[in-house]
Design a protein around this motif. Structure first.
Motif, PDB file in Angstrom:
ATOM      1  N   LEU A   1      -0.102   2.620  -3.282  1.00 26.92           N
ATOM      2  CA  LEU A   1      -1.295   3.329  -2.830  1.00 26.92           C
ATOM      3  C   LEU A   1      -2.597   2.656  -3.220  1.00 26.92           C
ATOM      4  CD1 LEU A   1      -0.140   6.991  -3.459  1.00 26.92           C
ATOM      5  CD2 LEU A   1      -0.216   5.750  -1.307  1.00 26.92           C
ATOM      6  N   PHE A   2      -2.600   1.320  -3.224  1.00 31.35           N
ATOM      7  CA  PHE A   2      -3.886   0.641  -3.375  1.00 31.35           C
ATOM      8  C   PHE A   2      -3.897  -0.581  -2.470  1.00 31.35           C
ATOM      9  CE2 PHE A   2      -3.765  -3.381  -5.791  1.00 31.35           C
ATOM     10  CZ  PHE A   2      -2.409  -3.443  -6.071  1.00 31.35           C
TER      11      PHE A   2
ATOM     12  N   LEU B   1      -3.099   3.358   7.653  1.00 31.30           N
ATOM     13  CA  LEU B   1      -2.866   2.732   6.347  1.00 31.30           C
ATOM     14  C   LEU B   1      -1.502   3.127   5.786  1.00 31.30           C
ATOM     15  CD1 LEU B   1      -6.006   2.792   4.026  1.00 31.30           C
ATOM     16  CD2 LEU B   1      -4.685   0.848   4.822  1.00 31.30           C
TER      17      LEU B   1
ATOM     18  N   GLU C   1      -1.987  15.170  -2.121  1.00 28.04           N
ATOM     19  CA  GLU C   1      -1.532  15.042  -3.498  1.00 28.04           C
ATOM     20  C   GLU C   1      -0.846  16.323  -3.896  1.00 28.04           C
ATOM     21  OE1 GLU C   1      -3.551  13.943  -7.713  1.00 28.04           O
ATOM     22  OE2 GLU C   1      -4.789  13.828  -5.928  1.00 28.04           O
ATOM     23  N   LYS C   2       0.121  16.207  -4.776  1.00 24.93           N
ATOM     24  CA  LYS C   2       0.833  17.395  -5.222  1.00 24.93           C
ATOM     25  C   LYS C   2      -0.040  18.155  -6.216  1.00 24.93           C
ATOM     26  CE  LYS C   2       5.535  18.281  -6.419  1.00 24.93           C
ATOM     27  NZ  LYS C   2       5.970  19.176  -5.392  1.00 24.93           N
ATOM     28  N   VAL C   3      -0.153  19.453  -6.003  1.00 32.02           N
ATOM     29  CA  VAL C   3      -0.997  20.242  -6.894  1.00 32.02           C
ATOM     30  C   VAL C   3      -0.121  21.075  -7.822  1.00 32.02           C
ATOM     31  CG1 VAL C   3      -2.777  21.980  -7.033  1.00 32.02           C
ATOM     32  CG2 VAL C   3      -2.751  20.391  -5.141  1.00 32.02           C
TER      33      VAL C   3
ATOM     34  N   TYR D   1       0.840  -1.212   0.000  1.00 30.17           N
ATOM     35  CA  TYR D   1       0.000   0.000   0.000  1.00 30.17           C
ATOM     36  C   TYR D   1       0.868   1.252   0.000  1.00 30.17           C
ATOM     37  CZ  TYR D   1      -3.875   3.100   1.070  1.00 30.17           C
ATOM     38  OH  TYR D   1      -4.819   4.094   0.998  1.00 30.17           O
TER      39      TYR D   1
ATOM     40  N   ARG E   1      -0.189   1.804 -17.797  1.00 33.30           N
ATOM     41  CA  ARG E   1      -1.046   2.550 -18.691  1.00 33.30           C
ATOM     42  C   ARG E   1      -1.764   3.708 -18.008  1.00 33.30           C
ATOM     43  NH1 ARG E   1      -4.722  -1.365 -21.635  1.00 33.30           N
ATOM     44  NH2 ARG E   1      -5.219  -1.603 -19.460  1.00 33.30           N
TER      45      ARG E   1
ATOM     46  N   LEU F   1      -8.318   2.629  -8.853  1.00 33.18           N
ATOM     47  CA  LEU F   1      -9.549   1.828  -8.848  1.00 33.18           C
ATOM     48  C   LEU F   1      -9.358   0.561  -9.690  1.00 33.18           C
ATOM     49  CD1 LEU F   1     -12.629   1.726  -8.133  1.00 33.18           C
ATOM     50  CD2 LEU F   1     -13.024   2.769 -10.344  1.00 33.18           C
TER      51      LEU F   1
ATOM     52  N   THR G   1      -7.245   8.238  10.335  1.00 39.29           N
ATOM     53  CA  THR G   1      -5.912   8.003   9.776  1.00 39.29           C
ATOM     54  C   THR G   1      -5.104   7.041  10.645  1.00 39.29           C
ATOM     55  OG1 THR G   1      -5.255  10.045  10.855  1.00 39.29           O
ATOM     56  CG2 THR G   1      -5.669  10.164   8.520  1.00 39.29           C
TER      57      THR G   1
END
Lengths: 257, 293, 283
Positions: B33-34, B236, B291-293, B29, B90, B95, B282
């Protein structure tokens, strides 16, 4: 009297690195302001702090007298602030039109039940959303590409689409993050005209991040220059152009460009 | 007093087995990240390899255990290569990886249903289960002590691997940001294969101990739900969190079984999940993903 | 029409209602669930208990079944969906397991693991088809409305959507609640169709089947979900003799679709988009 928009003593650390340190500036209503500085100076961090993606460690960000710091991102939007992104964040799989409609619906309401039944105001309001979006697309010169998937547009067009999507929120303050990145000289020229025109026609207050000195100099009467997370100069293009700190910050950078 | 001590040892023992599973899951994970829902499959593969070798070639647990770890590790690497890598390369939509991992979990379980049948199998008695007396205070089984010790050894080895080796360093960097690690010249695909191998092998250790504890059957992998819950309680993606969460969960289960009722065990587990999600989603050691913006 | 054909059509309607619910959540909002059968169980048991023990008419009872599922979805969704990461996915497994435990152990109300017999066979063909049509119209309208665009925006870019003014956490929770309502109603209809429900009917395999149908039909395509339901329901009937391979095939389908064509049969397009297209231009 309080300023229209004011950043005071804003500091943000990431780990041990101070990305923004004691940054203060204010913008008057209707101004077109440029925020420039070399890569890594902390410009995008300023936008992320304003729009609520990060919370500052210190300082306050006042918009029309209200502190934006405690607000969540979507609440910042509701106060009348819209932004674009340095690394484009379009809905790639959706069409160009759908991208704009997604934000054009922000101020055009109908109820959930009307949406589920397609009765009541649904038809009229959807038509409004559609027309508003098409108008904005024509405005940025993308009307003929409305049905294309956003991800398949050329880079420069994607930047224009982001601007249209932000405008659809009817903002009072528009934040443009490196709108010219990845564009060629000709595209930059027409982008300059576009930014100046929408600023005037939509009655906006605009803050543009750009590391290209020329672009900012050309369109922004008010310029803030930062380096290493701190403000090093502020003033008119003429003042900035001859400012020793600015020249020092950009020296060496310009040759690479 | 004696019962309490006994239940605590049992709880730590069960928790340490959860930890072996939860750490591998959290490791994957933290990098990709899944949630790899096929993680339970690796545990079942390890259990059946161990069982098969013990039955076929006699009773050398060291050989059977070693091959079982290697086999589950390789199965994990193959799962990643066949099912996840093509998706990873890809798109970055996690998800799709989640759905593929659920598919792999079903595939692995049902291969064993078809090939080995749904029967419950007991591992040959290669792991001692005799009762051990603790200076007259409490009685516990050799098995509980052994599984606790093994878990400590394997988790210690993992810790050494992560701290002292070049790949360990790369994995820690990738857990911080996979893309940056790639830019720093780390071979990302090989790194992910190593992570899956380690996760699979640790799951196999857990699988062997669980098959001794509960017998072996194709749906044994469903027990990873407990490890997922432990990982959420700990936070997590956090490895120390996974260990601490697992020990807490193991203790809670055994104390409930010992002092309230055995049927309430699972209810306690899910209540702890709910409470964690309500109070501190958490987890104990987790940080919220940004997330990086 | 023979009883068998009628049965298949009723089953298709029920599965399609549940699939539309899962499609909204997974395909349009991008949230993965491993416990949607639990919402079906809530709907089925609520309806059974209301009709048998409290003498409520089946129609309001079905609505109550849907509403109970919505309430539970809200309670689970609020803490888990405001976080990025797989928190809801894990909580949904927990939900599935917890519901099973409760149904099996709360004997006095649910009659335990052996199941709940004697439910009125209220799910006739006109009832199933009628409810399906109403819910399908509602769902197709919904995805072509502000809310549908909001869901897709949250799915495609969480951060950009929140900066476009969407309260992403709320949109995700509402999407889950609608999805739970559809599954709750589907469960209630299933109870009336079989006259008998049992906790094991709503286990993780059922949840998996729901997701498999939606993935197969196409994530982000509502007509794809219907198509997927039709194909998988009929294939399941045809291959009943080799049912031990059924789960293996589901699993393999999930993996293969994700590897080869993650957007499923339909991609994110709709079957009827050519009918809708001229209308949309006018609208």
């Amino acid at each position: 009297m309080t300023a229209f928009f004011e950043l005071s003593n804003v500091t943000k650390n990431f780990g041990g690195v101070q990305a923004v340190s004691s940054m203060s500036f204010s913008i008057a209503k209707g101004e077109l302001t440029g925020l420039m500085g070399p890569n890594g100076a902390g410009k995008t961090t300023i936008f992320n702090l304003i729009s609520g993606v990060y919370d500052p460690d210190e300082g306050s960000i006042l918009f029309k007298g209200e502190d934006l710091v405690p607000l969540k991102t979507y609440q910042v939007t509701s106060r009348g602030i819209a932004r674009t992104f340095q690394n484009l964040r379009l809905f790639q799989r959706s069409t160009v039109l759908e991208n704009v409609m997604t934000s054009a619906q922000y101020h055009i309401h109908y109820t959930f039940a009307e949406g589920m039944t397609h009765l009541g105001r649904w038809r009229r309001k959807e038509k409004e959303i559609h027309e508003k979006s098409m108008d904005l697309l024509s405005r940025v010169g993308l009307a003929d590409r409305a049905e294309q998937a956003a991800g398949t547009l050329p880079y420069g067009h994607q930047r224009r689409l982001e601007i249209a999507r932000a405008l659809a929120l009817d903002p009072e303050l528009l934040l443009l993050d490196e709108p010219a990145a990845g564009m060629n000289a000709e595209e930059v020229g027409s982008l300059n005209v576009l930014i100046r025109d929408i600023h005037r026609d939509f009655n906006l207050t605009t803050l543009v991040i750009e590391h290209h000195m020329d672009l900012v100099m050309e369109i922004c009467p008010h310029i803030i220059c930062m380096n290493f997370g701190a403000k090093i100069a502020e003033g008119t293009p003429d003042e900035i152009q001859n400012h020793p700190e600015v020249l020092r910050a950009y020296l060496g950078e310009e040759e690479v460009e | 007093m004696g019962t309490l001590l006994q239940q605590i040892i049992n709880g730590l023992s069960l928790g340490s087995v959860y930890a072996l599973i939860a750490v591998g899951y959290s490791l994957v994970y933290s990098i990709l990240l899944f949630s790899n829902f096929a993680h339970g499959g690796f545990l079942v593969i390890g259990g059946y390899i161990c069982y098969g070798i013990l039955k076929t070639f006699g009773t050398n647990i060291w050989l059977a255990g070693g091959l079982s770890l290697a086999g589950a590790g390789i199965a994990a690497v193959l799962t990643e290569r066949l099912a996840y890598r093509p998706i990873r390369e890809r798109t970055n939509v996690t998800l799709y990886l989640l759905i593929a991992s659920m598919g792999m979990s079903i595939v692995i379980e049902n291969i064993f249903v078809i090939v080995a049948g749904g029967r419950f199998r007991a591992l040959p008695p290669v792991i001692p289960t005799a009762p051990i007396n603790f200076f007259g205070f409490a009685t516990t089984s050799a098995f509980d002590l052994l599984s606790l010790v093994s878990a400590v050894v394997f988790l210690g080895a993992l810790q050494l691997f992560l701290l002292k080796t070049r790949w360990g360093l790369a994995i820690r960097a990738a857990a911080y940001d996979l893309r940056t690690a790639g830019l720093m010249g780390v071979n990302v695909n090989r790194l992910i294969s190593i992570v899956f191998f380690v996760a699979g092998a640790l799951a196999a250790v857990g699988g062997i101990f669980l098959s001794v504890r509960y017998t072996l059957y194709p749906q044994l992998g469903a027990i990873t739900i407990k490890a997922f819950v432990a990982a959420v309680i700990g936070g997590l993606g956090s490895l120390p969190g996974a260990v601490v969460g697992s020990l807490i969960l193991g203790l809670a289960e055994m104390l409930t079984a010992g002092f309230i009722s055995s049927q309430m065990r699972d209810l306690v587990v899910f209540s702890m999940l709910v409470i964690t999600l309500l109070v501190k989603p958490t987890g104990l050691f987790g940080k919220s993903v940004s997330e990086k913006v | 029409m023979s009883g068998y054909t009628e049965g298949i059509i009723i089953l298709l309607c029920i599965n399609a209602i549940a699939a539309m619910g899962v499609s909204l959540l997974t395909g349009f909002t991008g949230i993965f669930s491993l416990g949607h059968a639990a919402y079906m169980a809530l709907g089925a048991y609520t309806t059974a208990i209301l009709t048998i023990q409290h003498g409520v008419h089946w129609f309001p009872a079905i609505l109550c079944g849907g509403i109970v599922a919505v309430v539970v979805a809200y309670l689970i969704g609020v803490p888990t969906l405001r976080l990025l990461g797989d928190y809801y996915a894990i909580a949904s497994i927990g939900l599935g397991e917890a519901i099973r435990l409760i149904l099996e152990n709360w004997q006095s109300v649910t009659r335990g693991a052996r199941g709940y017999p004697g439910i009125d066979p209220y799910t006739t063909l006109p009832v199933a088809a009628g409810i399906f049509i109403v819910l399908a119209i509602g769902m197709f309208n919904l995805i072509n409305s502000r809310f549908g665009r909001a869901c897709k925006a949250c799915r495609d870019d969480y951060i950009a959507s929140s900066l476009l003014g969407f309260n992403t956490a709320r949109i995700r929770v509402v999407s889950l609640m609608i999805s739970a309502f559809y599954c709750g109603v589907a469960g209630a209809l299933l109870g009336g169709f079989l006259s008998f429900i049992q906790p094991v009917m709503f286990d993780m395999l059922k949840s998996t089947e729901l997701t498999a149908v939606v993935v197969f039909g196409g994530l982000g395509s509502m007509s794809g979900a219907l198509l997927g339901t039709a194909v998988i329901t009929l294939v399941t009937e045809l291959f009943r003799p080799i049912s031990q391979y059924r789960m293996l095939i589901y699993g393999a389908v999930l993996v293969i679709v994700m590897v080869i064509r993650p957007e499923g049969i339909m991609g994110n397009r709709e079957l009827l988009s050519w009918i809708k297209a001229p209308f949309r231009r006018k609208a």
